[in-house]
Scaffold this motif. Structure first.
Motif, short mmCIF file in Angstrom:
data_model
loop_
_atom_site.label_atom_id
_atom_site.label_comp_id
_atom_site.label_asym_id
_atom_site.label_seq_id
_atom_site.Cartn_x
_atom_site.Cartn_y
_atom_site.Cartn_z
N ALA A 51 0.83 -1.21 0.00
CA ALA A 51 0.00 0.00 0.00
C ALA A 51 0.87 1.26 0.00
O ALA A 51 0.48 2.29 -0.55
N THR A 52 2.04 1.16 0.60
CA THR A 52 2.94 2.30 0.68
C THR A 52 3.91 2.38 -0.50
O THR A 52 4.73 3.29 -0.56
N LEU A 53 3.81 1.43 -1.42
CA LEU A 53 4.64 1.38 -2.63
C LEU A 53 6.13 1.41 -2.27
O LEU A 53 6.90 2.23 -2.71
N ARG A 54 6.52 0.43 -1.45
CA ARG A 54 7.91 0.32 -1.02
C ARG A 54 8.44 -1.09 -1.30
O ARG A 54 8.82 -1.83 -0.38
N PRO A 55 8.46 -1.49 -2.59
CA PRO A 55 8.87 -2.87 -2.92
C PRO A 55 10.39 -3.04 -2.98
O PRO A 55 10.97 -3.27 -4.04
N TRP A 56 11.02 -2.93 -1.84
CA TRP A 56 12.45 -3.20 -1.74
C TRP A 56 12.75 -3.63 -0.32
O TRP A 56 11.99 -3.39 0.61
N ALA A 57 13.86 -4.31 -0.16
CA ALA A 57 14.31 -4.73 1.17
C ALA A 57 15.82 -4.66 1.18
O ALA A 57 16.47 -4.91 0.16
N SER A 58 16.37 -4.32 2.32
CA SER A 58 17.81 -4.14 2.41
C SER A 58 18.54 -5.47 2.33
O SER A 58 18.02 -6.52 2.69
N CYS A 59 19.77 -5.42 1.83
CA CYS A 59 20.67 -6.56 1.91
C CYS A 59 21.57 -6.31 3.12
O CYS A 59 22.10 -5.21 3.26
N PRO A 60 21.74 -7.25 4.01
CA PRO A 60 21.31 -8.64 3.92
C PRO A 60 19.98 -8.92 4.61
O PRO A 60 19.69 -10.07 4.94
N GLY A 61 19.17 -7.90 4.84
CA GLY A 61 17.96 -8.10 5.62
C GLY A 61 17.03 -9.17 5.09
O GLY A 61 16.54 -10.03 5.82
N VAL A 62 16.77 -9.18 3.77
CA VAL A 62 15.78 -10.10 3.23
C VAL A 62 16.25 -11.55 3.30
O VAL A 62 15.45 -12.47 3.38
N GLU A 63 17.58 -11.76 3.29
CA GLU A 63 18.09 -13.13 3.39
C GLU A 63 17.76 -13.75 4.75
O GLU A 63 17.69 -14.96 4.90
N ALA A 64 17.56 -12.89 5.75
CA ALA A 64 17.25 -13.37 7.10
C ALA A 64 15.75 -13.48 7.35
O ALA A 64 15.34 -13.80 8.46
N ALA A 65 14.94 -13.22 6.33
CA ALA A 65 13.49 -13.32 6.48
C ALA A 65 13.09 -14.76 6.79
O ALA A 65 13.80 -15.71 6.44
N PRO A 66 11.96 -14.96 7.49
CA PRO A 66 11.50 -16.32 7.78
C PRO A 66 11.41 -17.16 6.50
O PRO A 66 11.07 -16.64 5.44
N THR A 67 11.72 -18.43 6.62
CA THR A 67 11.79 -19.32 5.46
C THR A 67 10.50 -19.29 4.65
O THR A 67 10.52 -19.26 3.41
N HIS A 68 9.34 -19.26 5.34
CA HIS A 68 8.08 -19.31 4.60
C HIS A 68 7.74 -17.99 3.93
O HIS A 68 6.75 -17.91 3.20
#
Length: 378
Positions: A51-68
Motif C-alpha cells: 500500500a505504501t509502494l515500497r517494494p524493496w528490502a535491504s541486503c542482507p535483511g531479506v536473506e534473514a526473512a523467515p523461510t516461509h
C-alpha cells in the motif's frame, strides 16, 4: 431485541491487520491448530510494502526473512517479469533487493490459504464486542452491511492500534514524520541514491531517496519524508488531509526531478503510493493494560528492515500466537445480556440490536448480521 445468538465463538482467533506481522501471527496460530481469521480493510495484504509502494528490502535483511516468506519475496517464475538488467545498475543498488508488489500480495495470500487461515478482504473493524471487561469479538463493516464475528482471542496488528482504541485503550502516537513514494518509468538510475530538491518544496532534509525497480513499467521509486500539517491520531478529515498533502508534495517533487535532473528527463509517473507510512514506525508499544481477550503485535517493519529485525519480528509474532492460544483457553461463554459493542467511549448494548444469521458459503464462516434497533441507552 435479540432474535438469534450463537452460544459459542465463531472462531478461535481473529487477527486484525494484514501487514507482515499480522500475516505471520495468523500463520503461527493456524500452525498451532487453531481456527484463525484475518481481517484486512484493503483488497490485498502486505500494507507496509504494498500500500505504501515500497517494494524493496535491504541486503542482507531479506536473506534473514523467515523461510516461509522467501517464496513471497522471490516466487518461482518471477524471473520472466524482470526486464531490467540488474547487473548494469549503479553499485549502490546492490544494497537493496528490488521486489514486486504483486508477488508480495499473491504470495502472502497463498501462504495464509495454505495454512488454512480465512481472510476477509475489504472489511473494516468498526467496533469491539466486550462481555464485562473481556473482548469477545469484533464488529465488521463491509459491502454486506454490519456483522459480528466472535472469537476467543482478538489480535490487533493494525498501524496505530486501531482495535485497541475501539476497546477504549489509548494507543501510542505515530511518528510525527511520514514517508511517501512515487513510482516512475523511463528513468536512468542516477549514480547516487540521494537527490537534492529545493527547500521551497517542503520535504525533510531537502532531499529524496531513489530506489531501483526491476521492471521497466516502473523502474524507479522516489521516496521522501515530510512533516504533516495535521497531528497524528487526528480526525478522519485530518488524516485525509495528510494523504492529500503527500500527493501535492509528490507532484512538486516529480516536476522538479523531470525538469532539472537529466536522468529523469524522459520519465513519467507510473504510479503513486496508496498510503503514507510513519518515518520510523519501529514496533508498537503495547499499552500497559489491555482488556482480557485482546493482544497487540508489531504492526509494521522499520523503514529499512535488517536481519536482526526479521528475527525479532518472527519471534514477536510467534510469541503473540502462543499468548493468543493461552488467552483463548479462558475465554468466557458468550452471554448476550452482558455484552456491549464498544466504539471507543461509546457502548451499545447487544440487547439493543437485532441479530440474524449471515452465512457466506464461499467462506465457510458463520457471521451474525447486526441491526441497531434501539440506541436510546447510548
Amino acid at each position: 431485541m435479540i432474535s438469534k445468538y450463537v452460544s459459542e465463538p465463531t472462531t478461535d482467533i481473529i487477527v486484525v491487520g494484514g501487514g507482515l506481522a499480522g500475516c505471520l501471527t495468523a500463520v503461527a496460530a493456524a500452525r498451532r491448530g487453531r481456527n484463525t481469521v484475518l481481517v484486512e480493510s484493503r483488497s490485498y495484504l502486505g500494507r507496509e510494502l504494498t500500500a505504501t509502494l515500497r517494494p524493496w528490502a535491504s541486503c542482507p535483511g531479506v536473506e534473514a526473512a523467515p523461510t516461509h516468506l522467501k517464496p513471497v519475496f522471490f516466487p518461482d517464475g518471477e524471473a520472466e517479469e524482470i526486464d531490467v538488467d540488474l547487473d548494469a545498475l549503479p553499485a549502490w543498488c546492490g544494497n537493496e533487493h528490488p521486489l514486486f508488489c504483486g508477488s508480495i500480495k499473491k504470495g502472502l495470500l497463498d501462504l495464509l490459504q495454505t495454512e488454512g487461515v480465512t481472510v476477509l478482504f475489504m472489511t473494516h473493524v468498526a467496533g469491539v464486542l466486550m462481555q464485562d471487561a473481556t473482548v469477545t469479538g469484533v464488529l465488521l463493516a463491509n459491502k454486506h452491511g454490519v456483522q459480528a464475528l466472535r472469537a476467543r482471542t482478538v489480535v490487533d496488528a493494525t498501524e496505530g492500534g486501531g482495535v485497541a482504541s475501539l476497546a477504549g485503550v489509548s494507543s501510542a502516537q505515530n511518528a510525527a514524520l511520514r514517508r511517501y513514494t512515487i513510482g516512475f518509468t523511463n528513468v536512468a538510475i542516477p549514480h547516487t541514491p540521494e537527490l537534492a530538491v529545493p527547500q521551497s518544496i517542503g520535504v525533510v532534509g531537502n532531499a529524496v531517496r531513489v530506489h531501483a525497480g526491476k521492471n521497466r513499467s516502473c523502474n524507479a521509486y522516489v521516496e521522501f519524508t515530510f512533516e504533516p500539517d495535521a497531528p497524528p491520531h487526528a480526525s478522519l478529515a485530518a488524516l485525509s488531509a495528510i494523504e492529500q498533502q503527500a500527493r501535492r508534495l509528490a507532484m512538486d517533487v516529480a516536476a522538479h526531478l523531470i525538469d532539472t535532473v537529466p536522468e529523469f528527463g524522459p520519465a513519467t509517473i507510473a504510479e503513486l503510493a496508496a498510503e503514507t507510512i510513519a518515518d520510523a514506525p519501529g514496533e508498537n508499544t503495547a499499552p500497559a493494560r489491555l482488556p482480557q481477550g485482546l493482544l497487540t503485535v508489531p504492526s509494521c517493519l522499520s523503514v529499512a528492515p535488517e536481519a536482526a529485525h526479521w528475527a525479532k519480528l518472527e519471534a514477536a509474532t510467534a510469541t503473540s500466537a502462543t499468548e493468543a492460544l493461552a488467552a483463548a483457553e479462558s475465554a468466557p461463554r458468550p452471554d448476550p445480556n452482558h455484552t456491549v459493542i464498544r466504539f471507543g467511549d461509546v457502548n451499545v448494548p447487544l440487547s439493543a440490536c437485532r441479530i440474524s444469521s449471515f452465512e457466506d458459503t464461499s467462506l465457510a464462516l458463520a457471521l451474525e448480521s447486526i441491526e441497531f434497533v434501539d440506541t436510546s441507552a447510548v
